[in-house]
Design a protein around this motif. Structure first.
Motif, mmCIF file in Angstrom:
data_model
loop_
_atom_site.group_PDB
_atom_site.id
_atom_site.type_symbol
_atom_site.label_atom_id
_atom_site.label_comp_id
_atom_site.label_asym_id
_atom_site.label_seq_id
_atom_site.Cartn_x
_atom_site.Cartn_y
_atom_site.Cartn_z
ATOM 1 N N THR A 210 -18.119 0.718 2.847
ATOM 2 C CA THR A 210 -16.543 0.381 2.669
ATOM 3 C C THR A 210 -15.761 1.187 3.432
ATOM 4 O OG1 THR A 210 -16.635 2.359 1.231
ATOM 5 C CG2 THR A 210 -17.473 0.470 0.235
ATOM 6 N N ALA A 211 -14.473 0.294 3.373
ATOM 7 C CA ALA A 211 -13.480 1.442 4.070
ATOM 8 C C ALA A 211 -12.934 2.601 2.801
ATOM 9 C CB ALA A 211 -12.211 0.422 4.261
ATOM 10 N N TYR A 212 -11.768 2.836 2.776
ATOM 11 C CA TYR A 212 -11.314 3.770 1.875
ATOM 12 C C TYR A 212 -11.093 3.575 0.233
ATOM 13 C CZ TYR A 212 -10.117 5.833 6.361
ATOM 14 O OH TYR A 212 -10.098 6.336 7.623
ATOM 15 N N VAL A 213 -11.814 4.403 -0.582
ATOM 16 C CA VAL A 213 -11.958 4.110 -1.679
ATOM 17 C C VAL A 213 -11.292 5.245 -2.512
ATOM 18 C CG1 VAL A 213 -13.795 3.784 -3.589
ATOM 19 C CG2 VAL A 213 -14.304 2.972 -1.455
ATOM 20 N N LYS A 214 -10.568 4.742 -3.787
ATOM 21 C CA LYS A 214 -10.003 5.775 -4.676
ATOM 22 C C LYS A 214 -10.689 6.611 -5.292
ATOM 23 C CE LYS A 214 -6.380 3.628 -6.759
ATOM 24 N NZ LYS A 214 -5.603 2.737 -7.535
ATOM 25 N N THR A 215 -11.417 7.864 -4.598
ATOM 26 C CA THR A 215 -12.175 8.800 -5.409
ATOM 27 C C THR A 215 -11.629 10.261 -4.969
ATOM 28 O OG1 THR A 215 -13.215 9.186 -3.128
ATOM 29 C CG2 THR A 215 -14.068 7.345 -4.540
ATOM 30 N N ALA A 216 -12.266 11.060 -5.660
ATOM 31 C CA ALA A 216 -11.824 12.371 -5.592
ATOM 32 C C ALA A 216 -11.937 12.789 -4.150
ATOM 33 C CB ALA A 216 -12.350 13.281 -6.290
ATOM 34 N N LEU A 217 -13.066 12.448 -3.538
ATOM 35 C CA LEU A 217 -13.312 12.907 -2.121
ATOM 36 C C LEU A 217 -12.201 12.353 -1.131
ATOM 37 C CD1 LEU A 217 -15.694 14.138 -0.210
ATOM 38 C CD2 LEU A 217 -16.569 11.693 0.092
ATOM 39 N N LEU A 218 -11.651 11.153 -1.392
ATOM 40 C CA LEU A 218 -10.697 10.533 -0.526
ATOM 41 C C LEU A 218 -9.264 11.394 -0.715
ATOM 42 C CD1 LEU A 218 -9.507 7.560 0.781
ATOM 43 C CD2 LEU A 218 -8.118 8.526 -0.734
ATOM 44 N N ALA A 219 -8.949 11.616 -2.059
ATOM 45 C CA ALA A 219 -7.658 12.202 -2.436
ATOM 46 C C ALA A 219 -7.548 13.704 -1.903
ATOM 47 C CB ALA A 219 -7.472 12.229 -4.166
ATOM 48 N N GLU A 220 -8.756 14.321 -1.907
ATOM 49 C CA GLU A 220 -8.739 15.685 -1.654
ATOM 50 C C GLU A 220 -8.574 15.890 -0.202
ATOM 51 O OE1 GLU A 220 -12.520 17.107 -3.256
ATOM 52 O OE2 GLU A 220 -11.805 17.132 -5.424
ATOM 53 N N GLN A 221 -9.041 14.812 0.675
ATOM 54 C CA GLN A 221 -8.912 15.273 2.104
ATOM 55 C C GLN A 221 -7.486 14.594 2.526
ATOM 56 O OE1 GLN A 221 -10.788 12.281 4.776
ATOM 57 N NE2 GLN A 221 -11.847 11.663 2.780
ATOM 58 N N LEU A 222 -6.836 13.799 1.726
ATOM 59 C CA LEU A 222 -5.486 13.567 2.265
ATOM 60 C C LEU A 222 -4.356 14.414 2.525
ATOM 61 C CD1 LEU A 222 -4.898 10.211 -0.449
ATOM 62 C CD2 LEU A 222 -5.343 10.338 2.087
ATOM 63 N N PRO A 223 -4.149 15.494 1.794
ATOM 64 C CA PRO A 223 -3.297 16.408 2.308
ATOM 65 C C PRO A 223 -3.556 17.102 3.616
ATOM 66 C CG PRO A 223 -3.618 16.542 0.070
ATOM 67 C CD PRO A 223 -4.489 15.588 0.402
ATOM 68 N N ALA A 224 -4.853 17.595 3.931
ATOM 69 C CA ALA A 224 -5.466 18.099 5.102
ATOM 70 C C ALA A 224 -5.111 17.070 6.070
ATOM 71 C CB ALA A 224 -7.045 18.473 5.189
ATOM 72 N N THR A 225 -5.649 15.818 6.125
ATOM 73 C CA THR A 225 -5.445 14.894 7.250
ATOM 74 C C THR A 225 -3.760 14.744 7.373
ATOM 75 O OG1 THR A 225 -7.353 13.664 6.265
ATOM 76 C CG2 THR A 225 -5.830 12.326 7.607
ATOM 77 N N ALA A 226 -3.197 14.672 6.330
ATOM 78 C CA ALA A 226 -1.692 14.511 6.724
ATOM 79 C C ALA A 226 -1.075 15.608 7.525
ATOM 80 C CB ALA A 226 -0.883 14.457 5.307
ATOM 81 N N ASN A 227 -1.521 16.999 7.326
ATOM 82 C CA ASN A 227 -1.088 18.229 7.916
ATOM 83 C C ASN A 227 -1.729 17.919 9.495
ATOM 84 O OD1 ASN A 227 0.280 19.082 5.678
ATOM 85 N ND2 ASN A 227 -1.411 20.390 4.862
#
Length: 286
Positions: A210-227
């Motif tokens: 899959t591409a990106y799925v709305k999971t805790a694994l994805l949400a937790e990495q979002l701020p680090a990726t953004a930074n």
């Protein structure tokens, strides 16, 4: 945006029984067991419930007893025809993996294995912590191998079986700062093909990418990726994750769970050693 805020905005929607795909399959019944790793949350939780909706006895595993118990309670609250049996296990412990499969076999004939548990870490190669890479490899690639190894004798004794591995578009194409995840997902596709090659026609194996799925694994990495990229979380989602696709929203875990149900069913007898790519056009359009 904090991790908590990202979880609130980009975490999964509430799952309902009506979301679950139900198929007619003579092998989908309570005497057959499906082992599902990562059942505590996200795609693993949705898949455990989806298999239970199809009448199977599901041995759902994870490390936290309380969250696993909540999945069992959800299956009962939804009045699903199958059941979820919580069994805690540490996928980095070889003996725990063997114990998990042995215990699963006490509930019926082990027929399905869904390797969904996954670990992620975001960092460039130069500073990627080796101990974190080792953990990612242990959970994402080594555990699926050991679980398949333990399940194969049961599959052969029970007349057949299916190994379903949670891959990713990152098992086909890669993005920066995810060397551990990228490497293990490519390796998982090789494992899947190897199982198919040795399945003798009775044991199938496939991956779901899959591409990106709305999971805790994805949400937790979002701020680090953004930074790391100098972007806002919203920009990461819209310009990095969704821009290469032809859809405008992230996928729900239950959509992926339904792919596992279809792939494990007798409607997919020719799905063997290959991949169900479900990525909104991310890897095949430009």
């Amino acid at each position: 945006m904090s991790v908590e805020e990202a979880m609130e905005r980009y975490g999964p929607s509430e799952l309902t029984p009506e979301d679950l795909l139900v198929l007619e399959d003579p092998h989908f019944h309570g005497e057959h067991v499906a082992v599902v790793t990562g059942s505590s949350s996200g795609i693993g939780r949705a898949t455990a419930l989806a298999f239970a909706a199809n009448g199977l006895t599901v041995v759902g595993t994870g490390r936290d007893e309380a969250t696993l118990e909540s999945v069992r309670e959800d299956a009962e609250a939804f009045s699903l025809p199958g059941s979820v049996v919580p069994v805690t296990a540490d996928l980095t412990d070889d003996e725990d993996i063997e114990r998990l499969v042995d215990e699963a076999a006490t509930y019926g004939a082990v027929r399905y294995l869904a390797n969904i548990a996954g670990v992620q870490h975001v960092a460039p190669i130069e500073s990627f912590p080796v101990e974190r890479y080792d953990l990612i490899h242990a959970v994402n690639q080594r555990a699926p191998l050991l679980l398949a190894k333990a399940c194969l004798p049961h599959f052969r004794a029970n007349g057949g079986g299916v190994v379903a591995n949670m891959c990713s578009v990152h098992g086909h194409v890669v993005t920066q700062d995810k060397v551990g995840y990228n490497t293990t997902k490519f390796g998982l596709r090789g494992l899947t093909k190897s199982i198919a090659a040795e399945g003798d026609g009775a044991v199938r194996a496939f991956t779901v990418s899959t591409a990106y799925v709305k999971t805790a694994l994805l949400a937790e990495q979002l701020p680090a990726t953004a930074n790391r990229r100098g972007l806002t979380v919203e920009e990461v989602v819209e310009d990095v994750m969704l821009e290469p696709t032809r859809v405008n929203e992230l996928m729900e875990p239950v959509e992926v769970a339904n792919l596992f149900v279809f792939g494990c069913s007798n409607h997919s007898d020719h799905l063997n050693g290959t991949d169900l790519t479900y990525d909104g056009g991310m890897t095949v359009t430009y």
